[in-house]
Enzyme design. Structure first.
Site, PDB file in Angstrom:
ATOM      1  CG  HIS A  81      13.492   7.449 -45.586  1.00  0.00           C
ATOM      2  ND1 HIS A  81      12.296   8.142 -45.543  1.00  0.00           N
ATOM      3  CD2 HIS A  81      14.441   8.359 -45.241  1.00  0.00           C
ATOM      4  CE1 HIS A  81      12.525   9.399 -45.199  1.00  0.00           C
ATOM      5  NE2 HIS A  81      13.802   9.563 -44.997  1.00  0.00           N
ATOM      6  CG  HIS A  96      16.022  12.492 -48.289  1.00  0.00           C
ATOM      7  ND1 HIS A  96      16.888  13.333 -47.613  1.00  0.00           N
ATOM      8  CD2 HIS A  96      15.283  11.877 -47.343  1.00  0.00           C
ATOM      9  CE1 HIS A  96      16.670  13.206 -46.311  1.00  0.00           C
ATOM     10  NE2 HIS A  96      15.708  12.341 -46.118  1.00  0.00           N
ATOM     11  CD  GLU A 154      12.738  14.214 -46.322  1.00  0.00           C
ATOM     12  OE1 GLU A 154      12.292  13.066 -46.298  1.00  0.00           O
ATOM     13  OE2 GLU A 154      13.325  14.732 -45.371  1.00  0.00           O
TER      14      GLU A 154
END
Ligand code: NAG
Ligand code: NAG
Ligand code: NAG
Length: 301
Positions: free
Chosen positions: A123, A199, A266
């Site tokens: 991420h 997210h 996502e």
């Protein structure tokens, strides 16, 4: 939003489009750089966003009986997002998901990223886009189209990624009960992988109301990317997939979020695409614009 009075009433539809275009980006003047919480409100539909990580903190809407509920997981205060490790509602980048062994080669040069997930980069690294302060470029709290636009300039070499990158995200409320999330990123000077993801953790029974295992999700997808033990795609495309969840995270209103307490949608490019030549490219070259649009449409029945 008591589940007992909710004959599951809300249906979220998430559409995503990932396109590249070569329009030139607009460089606007610098804006505010303080951390705040911003509300967008359209009747009984409202969201809260903080410029810490361009994070969606809450989505409040009624069920079919008019009872208001907050359908995303998160924390009460921005301070808790700073330490949080669940990426609740955050805008993930520069590259969402994992980059295997935190390295990749682009145009003959090897780049090493920040390792924050075993040997991998996850991420965006240790301080990805969900862990930085964004600038508020526009905030219209009410009226016909409440919206907030946030901007982040990611510098050349940040978390190991090449080249400057200008990133925008806009949250907009549209009638009736439609939340649009628009993202774009413009590479300045060097080619770079870009793979943004939003997210939010959804629980249509209300955050902290238990598991989502009695909610139904229909994905208009035929295949997924299976992963190995280190959660790196094997390169295979396989049919069928079910998600999982969390483990005892203390969130808003003192609620504790357990396993299967929410579902994240996502939308993103293929994970670790930068290391898989057979996957669709996520490379954005100077002058190119990455665009990623999501629409959450809530309806009642
Ligand atoms: C990116 O989004 C911002 C905010 O909506 C917009 O002002 C800008 O023109 C967009 N950039 C490009 C290159 O489309
Ligand atoms: C965040 O973590 C730091 C260091 O562990 C701690 O001192 C601080 O109290 C934490 N903040 C919150 C809001 O939990
Ligand atoms: C990281 O890579 C090294 C060298 O290949 C390997 O020995 C080690 O087991 C890996 N660690 C993890 C957590 O995968």
């Amino acid at each position: 939003m008591a589940r007992a009075v909710l004959p599951l009433t809300v249906l979220a539809l998430c559409l995503a489009a990932l396109v590249f275009s070569s329009r030139a980006g607009a460089d606007a003047a610098a804006g505010r750089k303080m951390v705040g919480v911003y509300e967008l409100k359209k009747g009984d539909f409202s969201i809260r966003v903080t410029n810490w990580g361009a994070t969606l903190m809450s989505v409040v809407l009624p069920d079919s009986n008019g009872n208001l509920g907050d359908v995303v997981l998160g924390y009460d205060t921005v301070a808790e997002y700073v330490n949080g490790t669940a990426y609740f509602g955050g805008l993930i980048g520069r590259v969402a998901n994992r980059v295997a062994n935190a390295r990749f080669t682009l145009d003959g040069k090897t780049y090493r990223l920040f390792r924050n997930d075993g040997n991998n980069s996850l991420h965006g690294g240790h301080r990805g886009f969900s862990k930085v302060v964004w600038t508020v470029r526009e905030h219209v709290g009410g009226g016909a189209s409440p919206c907030i636009t946030l901007f982040y300039h990611s510098f050349d070499g940040e978390q190991g990624f090449p080249g400057d990158l200008d990133v925008y995200v806009t949250y907009e409320l549209r009638s009736p009960y439609v939340l649009a999330v628009r993202m774009n990123a413009t590479a300045r000077g060097k080619a770079t992988p870009v793979n943004l993801a939003h997210h939010a953790y959804w629980n249509l029974g209300g955050h902290g109301s238990g598991t989502v295992l009695d909610e139904t999700v229909q994905l208009f997808a035929s295949r997924y990317t299976p992963v190995d033990a280190a959660l790196i795609p094997t390169g295979r495309l396989a049919p069928f997939y079910t998600g999982n969840g969390l483990a005892g995270v203390r969130g808003k209103d003192g609620r504790v979020y357990g396993r299967y307490g929410a579902l994240c949608l996502e939308t993103q490019g293929f994970p670790d695409a930068v290391n898989h030549p057979s996957f669709p490219s996520q490379i954005v070259r100077p002058g190119q614009v990455y665009e990623h649009n999501m629409v959450f449409r809530f309806s009642f029945f």
